[in-house]
Motif scaffolding. Structure first.
Motif, PDB file in Angstrom:
ATOM      1  N   SER A 250       0.859  -1.183   0.000  1.00 39.89           N
ATOM      2  CA  SER A 250       0.000   0.000   0.000  1.00 39.89           C
ATOM      3  C   SER A 250       0.894   1.232   0.000  1.00 39.89           C
ATOM      4  CB  SER A 250      -0.912   0.003   1.230  1.00 39.89           C
ATOM      5  OG  SER A 250      -1.777  -1.102   1.198  1.00 39.89           O
ATOM      6  N   TYR A 251       0.793   1.985  -1.076  1.00 42.03           N
ATOM      7  CA  TYR A 251       1.722   3.107  -1.231  1.00 42.03           C
ATOM      8  C   TYR A 251       1.406   4.233  -0.253  1.00 42.03           C
ATOM      9  CZ  TYR A 251       3.692   0.978  -5.388  1.00 42.03           C
ATOM     10  OH  TYR A 251       4.352   0.133  -6.247  1.00 42.03           O
ATOM     11  N   ALA A 252       0.179   4.692  -0.206  1.00 42.24           N
ATOM     12  CA  ALA A 252      -0.180   5.821   0.653  1.00 42.24           C
ATOM     13  C   ALA A 252      -1.591   5.595   1.168  1.00 42.24           C
ATOM     14  CB  ALA A 252      -0.088   7.134  -0.119  1.00 42.24           C
ATOM     15  N   PHE A 253      -1.720   5.347   2.445  1.00 35.88           N
ATOM     16  CA  PHE A 253      -3.061   5.113   2.991  1.00 35.88           C
ATOM     17  C   PHE A 253      -3.239   5.819   4.339  1.00 35.88           C
ATOM     18  CE2 PHE A 253      -0.330   1.795   4.589  1.00 35.88           C
ATOM     19  CZ  PHE A 253      -0.649   1.717   5.927  1.00 35.88           C
ATOM     20  N   SER A 254      -2.244   6.648   4.758  1.00 37.30           N
ATOM     21  CA  SER A 254      -2.381   7.326   6.046  1.00 37.30           C
ATOM     22  C   SER A 254      -1.769   8.711   5.956  1.00 37.30           C
ATOM     23  CB  SER A 254      -1.702   6.528   7.163  1.00 37.30           C
ATOM     24  OG  SER A 254      -0.298   6.510   6.969  1.00 37.30           O
ATOM     25  N   ALA A 266      -6.846   4.746   5.827  1.00 39.07           N
ATOM     26  CA  ALA A 266      -7.924   4.100   5.079  1.00 39.07           C
ATOM     27  C   ALA A 266      -7.642   2.619   4.982  1.00 39.07           C
ATOM     28  CB  ALA A 266      -8.034   4.714   3.685  1.00 39.07           C
ATOM     29  N   SER A 267      -8.667   1.860   5.279  1.00 36.62           N
ATOM     30  CA  SER A 267      -8.582   0.423   5.024  1.00 36.62           C
ATOM     31  C   SER A 267      -9.185   0.166   3.656  1.00 36.62           C
ATOM     32  CB  SER A 267      -9.330  -0.346   6.123  1.00 36.62           C
ATOM     33  OG  SER A 267     -10.722  -0.118   5.997  1.00 36.62           O
ATOM     34  N   ALA A 268      -9.508  -1.060   3.377  1.00 36.38           N
ATOM     35  CA  ALA A 268     -10.084  -1.378   2.072  1.00 36.38           C
ATOM     36  C   ALA A 268     -11.485  -0.816   1.921  1.00 36.38           C
ATOM     37  CB  ALA A 268     -10.098  -2.884   1.852  1.00 36.38           C
ATOM     38  N   SER A 284     -17.605   4.988   5.950  1.00 34.38           N
ATOM     39  CA  SER A 284     -17.262   4.003   4.927  1.00 34.38           C
ATOM     40  C   SER A 284     -16.888   4.716   3.637  1.00 34.38           C
ATOM     41  CB  SER A 284     -18.447   3.071   4.680  1.00 34.38           C
ATOM     42  OG  SER A 284     -19.506   3.780   4.051  1.00 34.38           O
ATOM     43  N   LEU A 285     -16.048   4.077   2.852  1.00 32.30           N
ATOM     44  CA  LEU A 285     -15.667   4.623   1.560  1.00 32.30           C
ATOM     45  C   LEU A 285     -16.823   4.572   0.571  1.00 32.30           C
ATOM     46  CD1 LEU A 285     -12.062   3.153   1.165  1.00 32.30           C
ATOM     47  CD2 LEU A 285     -12.770   5.354   2.115  1.00 32.30           C
ATOM     48  N   GLN A 286     -17.743   3.645   0.790  1.00 32.13           N
ATOM     49  CA  GLN A 286     -18.894   3.561  -0.097  1.00 32.13           C
ATOM     50  C   GLN A 286     -19.748   4.810  -0.013  1.00 32.13           C
ATOM     51  OE1 GLN A 286     -21.398   0.166   0.623  1.00 32.13           O
ATOM     52  NE2 GLN A 286     -22.455   0.327  -1.348  1.00 32.13           N
ATOM     53  N   LYS A 294     -11.751  -1.613  -5.725  1.00 34.05           N
ATOM     54  CA  LYS A 294     -10.470  -1.102  -6.231  1.00 34.05           C
ATOM     55  C   LYS A 294      -9.674  -0.539  -5.052  1.00 34.05           C
ATOM     56  CE  LYS A 294     -12.134   0.104 -10.850  1.00 34.05           C
ATOM     57  NZ  LYS A 294     -11.246  -0.833 -11.551  1.00 34.05           N
ATOM     58  N   ASP A 295      -8.655  -1.266  -4.670  1.00 34.96           N
ATOM     59  CA  ASP A 295      -7.861  -0.820  -3.540  1.00 34.96           C
ATOM     60  C   ASP A 295      -6.955   0.356  -3.880  1.00 34.96           C
ATOM     61  OD1 ASP A 295      -6.176  -2.125  -5.201  1.00 34.96           O
ATOM     62  OD2 ASP A 295      -5.378  -3.523  -3.705  1.00 34.96           O
ATOM     63  N   ASP A 296      -6.908   0.714  -5.155  1.00 34.75           N
ATOM     64  CA  ASP A 296      -6.079   1.839  -5.548  1.00 34.75           C
ATOM     65  C   ASP A 296      -6.903   3.103  -5.808  1.00 34.75           C
ATOM     66  OD1 ASP A 296      -7.364   0.999  -7.798  1.00 34.75           O
ATOM     67  OD2 ASP A 296      -5.615   1.196  -9.122  1.00 34.75           O
ATOM     68  N   ASP A 297      -8.182   3.098  -5.376  1.00 37.59           N
ATOM     69  CA  ASP A 297      -9.029   4.244  -5.664  1.00 37.59           C
ATOM     70  C   ASP A 297      -8.587   5.480  -4.880  1.00 37.59           C
ATOM     71  OD1 ASP A 297     -10.975   5.477  -7.065  1.00 37.59           O
ATOM     72  OD2 ASP A 297     -12.642   4.799  -5.826  1.00 37.59           O
ATOM     73  N   ILE A 298      -8.043   5.294  -3.687  1.00 36.77           N
ATOM     74  CA  ILE A 298      -7.545   6.423  -2.896  1.00 36.77           C
ATOM     75  C   ILE A 298      -6.046   6.567  -3.147  1.00 36.77           C
ATOM     76  CG2 ILE A 298      -7.174   7.326  -0.583  1.00 36.77           C
ATOM     77  CD1 ILE A 298      -9.681   5.979   0.324  1.00 36.77           C
ATOM     78  N   SER A 299      -5.660   7.746  -3.642  1.00 32.76           N
ATOM     79  CA  SER A 299      -4.242   7.992  -3.906  1.00 32.76           C
ATOM     80  C   SER A 299      -3.519   8.489  -2.658  1.00 32.76           C
ATOM     81  CB  SER A 299      -4.095   9.023  -5.027  1.00 32.76           C
ATOM     82  OG  SER A 299      -4.741   8.594  -6.200  1.00 32.76           O
ATOM     83  N   SER A 300      -4.160   9.389  -1.909  1.00 32.57           N
ATOM     84  CA  SER A 300      -3.530   9.920  -0.705  1.00 32.57           C
ATOM     85  C   SER A 300      -4.574  10.619   0.141  1.00 32.57           C
ATOM     86  CB  SER A 300      -2.398  10.900  -1.060  1.00 32.57           C
ATOM     87  OG  SER A 300      -2.918  12.020  -1.750  1.00 32.57           O
TER      88      SER A 300
END
Length: 1024
Positions: A250-254, A266-268, A284-286, A294-300
């Motif tokens: 996970s490149y950037a999730f916090s 962000a989790s999945a 929720s992200l929904q 898509k686990d790559d929907d959030i870039s940062s």
């Protein structure tokens, strides 16, 4: 300035429109395209926050920008697909593989606590920018970077793919700048599945809290929060999504919370907040419209403050979550068509949004909006804007378009029929007139019925309409190219008030004013009065006349603002802070004036204190959010100021004040000495051949843009500050010694750095100007001077010695002369004469002879000790000597001494004992040999200018001389005494500039019938 169009479903437009009507205009925040469709119209509206777009045309390395960050120096760094760009507000500096990057495609940036910038390339090889250079780190598969606050260690999280297996782990090193030594710790993943249960450090806070993430299974993850005293673990699930959260890939999730007391991650499927010892689910992200598959929907993620969270996404653009920690949270979707990768808020509170395809968007603030994507008015030159009675605005453009805007309902009406028939008929002024609209254009004055937009009529006025102003009685005052005219539209009657070109009109209390290119005029008592004759400030070009609430006249001129109140004049010019001398219009809101200029808008908050006028100025430009600095007119509607510019319409809060941030810090980018790059340092040492010094500096102020100035000086050479807009400061030649280079920045508000940046410059002199060389030269000079003085002294002593020897020789010659004169022959003759007188019992003559002889001897002995003798004494000695010779020889000899009348012999001096030897020689060799005639010795003295001449003549047999010779030849007739005397003469002549001249001539050479010798002696005149 470039803008993007934002498209939404129609249902979404209706929802936003409803919210806007219920909650007010402020909820309809920028970037949302909200069209309103009305029957029979084509109203279109697009409103978005003002921003500036940076692309490769502006110097950005690549159009795909993965991340941005701002370092402690203030520089913005952009990771792109074509290298890294560093931006100082004016210029991009490009870093590529040639500068040390392992790969031009850099996907991740990280700034450690020492302000070193780390790069992660697509190839997985990291690099670091340290002390102005990029250094590669020999690690592979790196995807993320983290710091451990407890051990001061830096971690490079890595995934290595080797053959058919993958291994996960990290490299770690003590975070010692410039001395990193990374060692790896890895585990092989069985069947390429995630490594379970291994906590990996992914985030930390300055307070000393570290956050470790680990993968449990496809539905569960663990977060361990560690501080200085304890460690707490929490489980969180993925609610049916088996993709999970894998910390290694996970490149950037916090991101850290704004208060630095926790992180948001962000989790999945959800967003969480993790504090110092707890974890809290947010939403929720929904619910945000993000795709859970898509686990790559959030870039940062970026947490701006305690209530605002930004999400950069692939499919939904930029999402702003307000009050994200509360249940009353709201969402705003910005740049929905863009693939947003990161967002940074700079130190001046501006926002930088990076995208995957569209470069970077810069939003200086959230107070400015622009109307875009309206074909009828988009990026057109809007010439005028006017308030209508029903809280609407009317606008006219340079291409003939007329439209109205209803800000409350976000509607726009375009007079389509008018625009088609009047293409490129510039609309220069608009005014409401009953239920119609008056339009002043290049082709005349028109009255347009707003309901139909097709019913319009005109009154033919020669020349284009420059301005108009309805009068309370239904008349309209019009300025045009041919003068100023009062028009009664209903009666179709026109009254000419002024017959020359006018530029604008205004009416206050039924008094008419109009401006011209030669000043301001008014109409009073049915006659025209030139106010320019009374007030010189009102005699120039008048661009616009505006009436303040206190009835003061504010005149926009090409020399600034001129205010006329109660017969007093106040002026505001560029020197007082006005953006430009070219003023076009003034808008009033209570005691605030908004001045439209060709360089932006100047806000003037003023107050009258009797005749005194106090005011505060702040300027608004493109750097604040205007779509263009070229502003024609402004209007106020609701809580906003609307600006008609050469590139469209901007509006902003009427409470907005452009404020100054702290003066930008000065950073030295590079230095060159003698056309060679040298390391940036606080001390620069230049050698003698290096004459050219170049220093590139940056003052980082994104709100100032390119309106940055620099002041610099060389302290020690010139104490005066020099101002420049060029960030490259060059010195072609520097003096030797130590100088202090000082530079400071000036932002667009005129604020300067209190503490300038200082660099010590040491210019070493050439070796011949060094202290060692100068000391050696000094010693050598002293040595040479001493040697020269010694040689001079020695030469002087030698000359003195020679002079002494000459003097000594002269004295010896004198003594020899004395002895020669006292020769035995002379003494024998004198004694024989005395004896003869005694034998003859001639006692009287014997006594007389003896007396004269003794007197002569005494005189000779007396004057033998001096160098000169008076001519008077010399003559007496000669007469005494000749008298003795006369007594000795008797009647066979006679003599005479002849003195010329001009001779002052008592005040003239000659060398002693020079003449006597030649007289003696004349007696001895000229008179004595005569037997048949009487001998005669004649001595003549005469004075000529500068000389005394003595001529000795006898009638003897003469002397043989060589013709043409002035000195006698040595022969048998030569006397020893005369030879010694000639040597004395030569010795004396060698010691003085004026010479003694001796000339001996045989008389027979002059007259063959005569015999004898003539001796001529010429002495220089000596009076002392």
């Amino acid at each position: 300035m470039m803008r993007r169009q934002c498209l939404f479903p129609l249902s979404f437009y209706r929802q936003v429109t409803t919210l806007a009507r219920r909650a007010g205009y402020r909820l309809c925040t920028g970037w949302l395209l909200i069209p309103v469709l009305l029957a029979g119209w084509k109203p279109v509206f697009s409103q978005e926050l003002a921003y500036k777009q940076y692309t490769t045309k502006d110097g950005l390395p690549g159009s795909a920008v993965y991340q941005a960050l701002q370092d402690k120096e203030g520089f913005l760094w952009f990771a792109t697909n074509q290298g890294v760009g560093r931006f100082d507000g004016s210029l991009f500096k490009y870093f590529s593989k040639e500068d040390g990057l392992p790969d031009n495609e850099v996907i991740k940036l990280y700034a450690d606590k020492h302000n070193n910038i780390w790069f992660i390339s697509l190839s997985g090889i990291p690099a670091v920018f340290y002390q102005g250079k990029i250094r590669q780190i020999n690690c592979k598969g790196v995807v993320a970077i983290a710091e451990d606050p407890f051990t001061d260690t830096i971690y490079l999280i890595s995934v290595r793919n080797e053959k058919q297996a993958s291994s996960y782990g990290y490299y770690q090193s003590a975070n010692t700048p410039g001395n990193w030594h990374f060692t790896g710790t890895f585990r092989e993943a069985p069947n390429n599945k995630p490594v379970e249960g291994w906590p990996i450090l992914r985030a930390s806070l300055p307070s000393g809290t570290a956050y470790y993430f680990s993968y449990i299974d496809g539905f569960t993850n663990r977060l361990t929060i560690r501080n200085s005293t304890s460690a707490t673990s929490f489980l969180f699930t993925n609610k049916g999504n088996s993709s999970g959260l894998f910390p290694f890939i996970s490149y950037a999730f916090s991101c850290p919370a704004a208060n630095k007391k926790g992180i948001i991650f962000a989790s999945a499927d959800s967003l969480y907040f993790a504090g110092g010892n707890y974890i809290q689910g947010l939403l929720s992200l929904q619910s945000l419209g993000l795709n859970l598959q898509k686990d790559d929907d959030i870039s940062s993620l970026f947490c701006e403050n305690d209530s605002t969270l930004w999400l950069c996404t692939r499919h939904r653009g930029l999402i702003k979550i307000n009050h994200f920690m509360e249940s009353r949270r709201t969402m705003e979707y910005l740049f929905p068509q863009a693939y947003c990768t990161s967002i940074v808020k700079d130190a001046e509170e501006g926002y930088w949004v990076t995208t995957m395809n569209d470069g970077v968007y810069y939003l200086p603030n959230q107070d400015f909006f622009n109307l875009n994507n309206i074909p009828a008015i988009n990026r057109k030159d809007i010439k005028c804007i006017r308030n209508l009675q029903d809280k609407r605005l009317a606008i006219g453009s340079g291409d003939g378009t007329i439209a109205t805007i209803t800000p409350a309902s976000l509607q726009i009406k375009v007079a389509t029929a008018w625009s088609k028939q009047h293409k490129n008929n510039r609309i220069l002024d608009l005014w409401p007139f009953g239920h119609s609209l008056l339009a002043g254009s290049d082709k005349g004055l028109f009255r347009i019925q707003e309901r139909a937009w097709q019913e319009f009529s005109s009154i033919g006025i020669r020349g284009g309409i420059k301005g108009l102003h309805p009068v309370s009685d239904g008349n309209v005052l019009v300025s045009h190219a041919s003068g100023a005219t009062l028009i009664n539209w209903d009666a179709q009657k026109a009254t000419r008030l002024f017959a020359s070109r006018t530029t604008c009109v205004a009416v206050v209390n039924n008094q008419y004013y109009w401006g011209t290119q030669h000043g301001l005029y008014t109409w009073a008592n049915n006659s025209t009065i030139s106010l320019g004759e009374c007030y010189p400030s009102l005699s120039g070009i008048i661009n616009h006349i505006d009436i303040a609430p206190d009835t003061a006249l504010w005149l926009s001129t090409q020399e600034g603002i001129v205010i006329l109140k109660n017969n007093h004049i106040q002026t505001i010019k560029k020197e007082q802070g006005l953006l430009s001398h070219m003023c076009r219009q003034v808008l009033f809101n209570d005691t605030t004036a908004w001045v439209a200029t060709d360089k932006g808008i100047t806000r003037i908050d003023y107050q009258w204190r009797g005749p005194a006028f106090d005011y505060i100025i702040s300027n608004i430009t493109e750097e604040d959010g205007l779509v263009s600095n070229d502003v024609n007119q402004t209007a106020i509607e609701g809580n906003y100021v609307w600006a008609a510019t050469a590139k469209g319409i901007s509006f902003f809060s009427k409470d907005y004040v452009s404020r100054s941030f702290s003066p930008p810090h000065i950073y030295v980018n590079s230095m060159e000495a003698g056309n060679k790059t040298i390391p940036v340092s606080d001390t620069v040492i230049m050698e003698y051949p290096d004459n050219n010094l170049q220093i590139e500096v940056s003052a980082i102020s994104f709100r100032s843009g390119k309106n940055i100035q620099y002041e610099y000086r060389l302290n020690g050479q010139d104490s005066n500050w020099r101002k420049t807009t060029n960030n490259m400061i060059e010195f072609a030649a520097l003096p030797f010694g130590e100088l202090i280079f000082e530079v400071r920045s000036i932002n667009r508000w005129g604020d300067k750095n209190i503490h300038p940046r200082r660099i010590l410059i040491i210019k070493n002199p050439p070796f011949w100007k060094t202290g060692r060389f100068l000391v050696s030269l000094y010693i050598l000079s002293i040595t040479l001077s001493g040697a020269g003085f010694y040689l001079f002294y020695r030469n002087r002593q030698r000359k003195k010695e020679q002079l002494f020897q000459l003097t000594k020789k002269m004295h010896e010659l004198e003594m020899q002369s004395l002895r020669s004169q006292m020769n035995p022959h002379f003494i024998f003759n004198c004694l024989s004469s005395i004896q003869r007188y005694i034998l003859q019992s001639d006692t009287a003559n014997a006594n007389l002879y003896l007396h004269k002889f003794s007197a002569l001897i005494r005189k000779i002995l007396h004057y033998s000790s001096v160098s000169t003798i008076s001519l008077e004494q010399e003559i007496k000695m000669l007469e005494l000597y000749l008298s003795l010779e006369k007594m000795r020889i008797g009647d066979k000899m006679d003599y005479q001494i002849i003195l010329s009348d001009e001779l002052q012999y008592d005040n003239l001096y000659i060398p002693c004992m020079i003449i006597q030897p030649y007289v003696e020689n004349a007696v001895k060799h000229g008179i004595s040999p005569l037997y048949n005639q009487k001998g005669m010795v004649t001595i003549r003295f005469r004075q000529t200018p500068g000389t005394v001449e003595c001529i000795i003549e006898d009638n003897g047999p003469g002397m043989e001389t060589s013709p043409g010779k002035k000195t006698p030849l040595t022969g048998e007739y030569s006397s020893k005494g005369t030879s010694i005397t000639e040597n004395r003469i030569n010795a004396i002549n060698s010691l003085q500039p004026d010479k003694i001249i001796l000339n001996i001539v045989n008389k027979s050479q002059l007259d063959p019938s005569t015999t004898g010798t003539i001796i001529q002696l010429s002495f220089p005149v000596i009076t002392d």
